[in-house]
Design a protein around this motif. Structure first.
Motif, mmCIF file in Angstrom:
data_model
loop_
_atom_site.group_PDB
_atom_site.id
_atom_site.type_symbol
_atom_site.label_atom_id
_atom_site.label_comp_id
_atom_site.label_asym_id
_atom_site.label_seq_id
_atom_site.Cartn_x
_atom_site.Cartn_y
_atom_site.Cartn_z
ATOM 1 N N ALA A 33 0.718 -1.120 -0.047
ATOM 2 C CA ALA A 33 0.254 0.513 0.143
ATOM 3 C C ALA A 33 0.938 1.432 -0.153
ATOM 4 O O ALA A 33 1.959 1.499 0.590
ATOM 5 N N MET A 34 0.528 2.289 -0.685
ATOM 6 C CA MET A 34 1.095 3.951 -0.948
ATOM 7 C C MET A 34 0.207 4.877 0.112
ATOM 8 O O MET A 34 -0.976 4.485 -0.201
ATOM 9 N N ALA A 35 0.729 5.779 0.124
ATOM 10 C CA ALA A 35 0.793 6.819 0.961
ATOM 11 C C ALA A 35 1.281 8.108 0.387
ATOM 12 O O ALA A 35 2.742 8.318 0.368
ATOM 13 N N PHE A 47 -1.584 13.457 7.165
ATOM 14 C CA PHE A 47 -2.104 12.439 5.608
ATOM 15 C C PHE A 47 -2.757 13.255 4.919
ATOM 16 O O PHE A 47 -3.477 14.109 4.927
ATOM 17 N N VAL A 48 -2.139 12.621 3.556
ATOM 18 C CA VAL A 48 -2.934 13.372 2.194
ATOM 19 C C VAL A 48 -3.815 11.927 1.423
ATOM 20 O O VAL A 48 -5.045 12.750 1.422
ATOM 21 N N ALA A 49 -2.934 11.375 1.332
ATOM 22 C CA ALA A 49 -4.661 10.648 0.255
ATOM 23 C C ALA A 49 -2.927 8.908 0.244
ATOM 24 O O ALA A 49 -2.624 8.877 0.749
ATOM 25 N N SER A 100 4.046 -3.012 3.543
ATOM 26 C CA SER A 100 3.321 -3.797 2.823
ATOM 27 C C SER A 100 2.195 -4.326 3.627
ATOM 28 O O SER A 100 1.417 -5.333 3.026
ATOM 29 N N GLY A 101 1.146 -3.750 4.770
ATOM 30 C CA GLY A 101 -0.046 -3.922 5.232
ATOM 31 C C GLY A 101 -1.003 -3.363 4.413
ATOM 32 O O GLY A 101 -0.997 -3.011 3.480
ATOM 33 N N GLY A 102 -2.573 -3.395 4.767
ATOM 34 C CA GLY A 102 -3.601 -2.574 3.872
ATOM 35 C C GLY A 102 -3.603 -1.251 4.298
ATOM 36 O O GLY A 102 -2.418 -0.277 4.910
ATOM 37 N N GLU A 108 3.046 6.235 11.953
ATOM 38 C CA GLU A 108 3.741 5.960 12.036
ATOM 39 C C GLU A 108 3.501 3.988 11.655
ATOM 40 O O GLU A 108 4.389 2.758 11.968
ATOM 41 N N GLU A 109 2.631 4.014 11.168
ATOM 42 C CA GLU A 109 1.994 2.371 10.562
ATOM 43 C C GLU A 109 3.310 2.286 9.309
ATOM 44 O O GLU A 109 2.996 1.294 8.632
#
Length: 123
Positions: A33-35, A47-49, A100-102, A108-109
């Motif tokens: 997952a990317m952000a 957080f943005v997206a 690596s998760g959702g 921090e995740e």
């Protein structure tokens, strides 16, 4: 092991558009997952997206809904942030992150971070 490189920032006027890019190397990109996060002057990183590893689910902060679009091209190991109708309040260093998760909105995740790219919006 995963390295992220962000690019595409610059100096623009209010109402203009920019597209940020983040290219990954190392560990398999398509399973992450990317952000995008950002940190403005005197503010905490926020957080943005975010986008799921298949690209089917996207999430946005309320402040950018309807203006920003996150997408990814796993064949190119690249995630994008299309930013339209930019406002002075969007001025910040924008960081690409991976986990690596959702999908998550909590900084921090996320395990991997790029160096960031500067976006400056003048009025």
């Amino acid at each position: 092991q995963v390295q992220l490189g962000a690019s595409g920032g610059g100096l623009v006027q209010a109402g203009d558009s920019l597209r940020l890019s983040c290219t990954a190397s190392g560990r398999t990109f398509s399973s992450y997952a990317m952000a995008w996060f950002r940190q403005g002057p005197g503010k905490e990183r926020e957080f943005v997206a975010a986008i799921s590893w298949r690209g089917g689910s996207t999430y946005y902060a309320d402040s950018v809904k309807g203006r920003f679009t996150i997408s990814r091209d796993n064949a190119k190991n690249t995630v994008y942030l299309q930013m339209n109708t930019l406002k002075p309040e969007d001025t910040a260093v924008y960081y690409c992150a991976a986990r690596s998760g959702g999908v998550s909105s909590r900084r921090e995740e996320y395990n991997y971070w790029g160096q960031g790219t500067q976006v400056t919006v003048s009025s």
